[in-house]
Design an enzyme around this catalytic site. Structure first.
Site, PDB file in Angstrom:
ATOM      1  N   GLU A 168       0.845  -1.194   0.000  1.00 19.02           N
ATOM      2  CA  GLU A 168       0.000   0.000   0.000  1.00 19.02           C
ATOM      3  C   GLU A 168       0.879   1.242   0.000  1.00 19.02           C
ATOM      4  O   GLU A 168       1.937   1.259   0.638  1.00 19.02           O
ATOM      5  CB  GLU A 168      -0.919   0.012   1.227  1.00 19.02           C
ATOM      6  CG  GLU A 168      -2.008  -1.034   1.165  1.00 19.02           C
ATOM      7  CD  GLU A 168      -2.990  -0.940   2.306  1.00 19.02           C
ATOM      8  OE1 GLU A 168      -4.082  -1.502   2.176  1.00 19.02           O
ATOM      9  OE2 GLU A 168      -2.664  -0.306   3.330  1.00 19.02           O
TER      10      GLU A 168
ATOM     11  N   SER B 206      -3.802   2.370   0.556  1.00 21.88           N
ATOM     12  CA  SER B 206      -4.580   2.177   1.768  1.00 21.88           C
ATOM     13  C   SER B 206      -5.959   2.778   1.567  1.00 21.88           C
ATOM     14  O   SER B 206      -6.145   3.724   0.792  1.00 21.88           O
ATOM     15  CB  SER B 206      -3.886   2.874   2.947  1.00 21.88           C
ATOM     16  OG  SER B 206      -4.773   3.036   4.024  1.00 21.88           O
TER      17      SER B 206
END
Length: 562
Positions: free
Chosen positions: A450, A476
């Site tokens: 992420e 994210s």
């Protein structure tokens, strides 16, 4: 019962002897065996209390006339794993979780299952594992955490902490202010308080009909959440105790989580502006469901769905507890279905159809959940972009865009997330640039990290509406800004993103679903002739196995079986 395989007949004497060693008695061998798949782990805020949750659930199962058998899966906290090589293990953990569910349930022939997930990869991992087992399964998550407040009363959450790092870097906030944010952003147990990946998936379980109403929004560690645990435990026993095998089989997961459920999940995701990671996980879930669903179908659904709930981190101070007070996911679904039956009626685990479930739901606060006549956007909160830079697609969370939806800029290329963080903090990225982070896809990472650190730095340094970012990695759920991820093919498999050079002009048009680099076919062909993808050296045996088997993001990063 399925469990008769391990408990009925004279030849199962050894099996019963072993089961008696766990505390079973004569009466128990005539009861359904219920798997209680728990994801208790002490290092994750959304999971450290799930050992107590499972005790509540197991007692309800016993009281309802069934026999519970608890087992555990692993878990990775993406926030703690963020920004170092620990994040390489996050997405691969989904496969371990799915495999562990399939292994325990099938090895012991348990009759039904209740799953207790909460965060990120743990939710889809449990769902995928349950799909493979295909017995009646109820999901009940640990629940979202409360939102936090600074000393002066400002609402904050996990996103605030990451962006505060960038603000502190440029001197915008003091050491004391940074500490205040650190100490108050995550005030309780639960999945992070906004519409990040965990709560997006917990919400979509309601849309898919595999969880009871309130699963995505009722706060963790509250009496209301405990009631949901008890109701969920009783429901799985009601199903397991149905005498008719044919009637009981109607609640096998494949009869609920089907093509219709997949499409409903994507529609609700659009309406609520969920994490872009839901695309990755729902594509994998769709494949397990044998759903007739392609990545390009997301844009078709988006055109039918109004974005009516804007939740943090999408430039909003609304959190999951606010959505719950405003009517919850049922109110969202009821409202969005006024726009020409966007949702498809389908059976839910409670035995009612989706339409029956939501028919009496109402919005209690239209400033939190908007009506379809006053949406944030007439189209959904996610989009898939295509072009010579993403022949198989790329994903953008349109609900989180802070600047223009059309962007042209010169590429600044980085071959890893770490180098991008150094470059951004070192001033290499200027207004008007397109940050390119590659070799972070499922195969290239490996593990598809992420990119919250670079996106948060960009926002914290005041560049959020002035630059764009593209990557073959992912973001994210806390990411916001013009951030395009899941670029496929990825650099490690020879994708165009690997051929880019600093200064290349990149063209992004969100509404026209375009992601292009302004290079001639001749120049692209020339670069391909001399291109050799970077192959990162990794020590982990598990990640080496993963790199050999994983497919790219347009396929949900599922593992090859042939």
């Amino acid at each position: 019962m399925r469990s008769d395989t391990v408990k009925k007949g004279f030849d199962k004497t050894p099996h019963r002897a072993l089961l008696r060693a766990t505390g079973l008695n004569n009466e128990d061998f005539n009861k359904p065996f219920i798997g209680v798949a728990n994801s208790f782990i002490e290092i994750i805020p959304g999971h450290y209390f799930l050992n107590k949750v499972s005790e509540i659930i197991k007692q309800e199962i016993r009281d309802a006339g069934c026999v519970p058998f608890e087992f555990n899966t692993i878990g990775v906290d993406d926030g703690i794993a963020m920004g170092h090589d620990g994040m390489l293990f996050s997405l691969p953990s989904r496969e371990i979780i799915a495999n562990s569910i399939e292994t325990v349930m099938n090895a012991h022939k348990l009759d039904a299952m209740i799953c207790i997930p909460n965060c990120d990869k743990i939710v889809p991992g449990m769902i995928i594992g349950a799909q493979r087992v295909d017995v009646p399964s109820v999901f009940v998550s640990g629940g979202p955490m409360k939102k936090g407040y600074t000393k002066d009363g400002r609402e904050i959450d996990l996103t605030t902490t990451f962006e505060a790092v960038g603000q502190h870097k440029i001197g915008k906030i003091s050491d004391e202010e940074l500490k205040d944010i650190e100490c108050n952003a995550c005030p309780s147990g639960g999945s992070c308080s906004g519409m990040f990946t965990a709560n997006s998936m917990n919400t979509l379980m309601e849309a898919m009909g595999i969880a009871l109403p309130g699963n995505g929004t009722i706060l963790a560690l509250t009496p209301e959440r405990e009631l949901l645990y008890r109701q969920s435990a009783r429901r799985i026993c009601e199903i397991a105790l149905i005498e008719s095998e044919d009637e009981r089989a109607k609640f096998n997961l494949s009869n609920i989580l089907n093509d219709n459920a997949v499409r409903n999940a994507f529609a609700v995701d659009m309406a609520m502006g969920g994490s872009s990671n839901t695309v990755l996980h729902m594509l994998a879930i769709a494949q397990e469901a044998n759903a007739n669903f392609q990545l390009s179908d997301i844009n078709k659904i988006s055109q039918k769905v109004s974005h009516i709930a804007k939740i943090s981190p999408s430039l909003s101070t609304v959190h999951m507890e606010d959505i719950d007070k405003a009517g919850g996911v049922n109110a969202v679904m009821h409202e969005m279905n006024k726009r020409g039956s966007v949702l498809i009626d389908n059976l839910t685990i409670t035995g009612e159809s989706l339409y029956n479930r939501i028919e009496n739901a109402t919005i209690k606060d239209t400033s939190i959940i908007h009506t379809i006549d006053n949406p944030y956007s007439r189209v959904g909160g996610l989009a898939i972009l295509y072009g010579n830079l993403a022949e198989q697609g790329a994903v953008i969370k349109t609900a989180g865009i802070t600047g223009e939806r059309v962007f042209k800029g010169k590429a600044v290329c980085f071959d890893s997330q770490d180098s991008s963080v150094k470059g951004i903090m070192g001033g290499k990225v200027k207004a008007g640039n397109v940050v390119v982070i590659r070799y972070e896809g499922p195969k290239g990472g490996p593990g598809m990290q992420e990119m919250l650190a670079p996106t948060s730095l960009i926002m914290g340094m005041g560049l959020g509406d002035k630059v764009a970012l593209i990557t073959d990695g992912r973001f994210s759920g806390a990411t916001r800004g013009a951030s395009i991820g899941h670029v496929s093919p990825e650099a490690a498999e020879g994708g165009m993103i690997g051929l880019l050079k600093d200064g290349d002009e990149i063209h992004i048009d969100v509404d026209k679903h375009i992601l292009n680099v302004d290079l001639s076919d001749q120049e692209i062909a020339k670069r391909k002739q001399t291109f050799t993808p970077v192959k990162k050296q990794i020590k982990s045996k598990w990640l080496q196995q993963y790199r050999l088997l994983v497919t790219n993001a347009s396929n949900g990063a599922v593992l090859k079986t042939e």
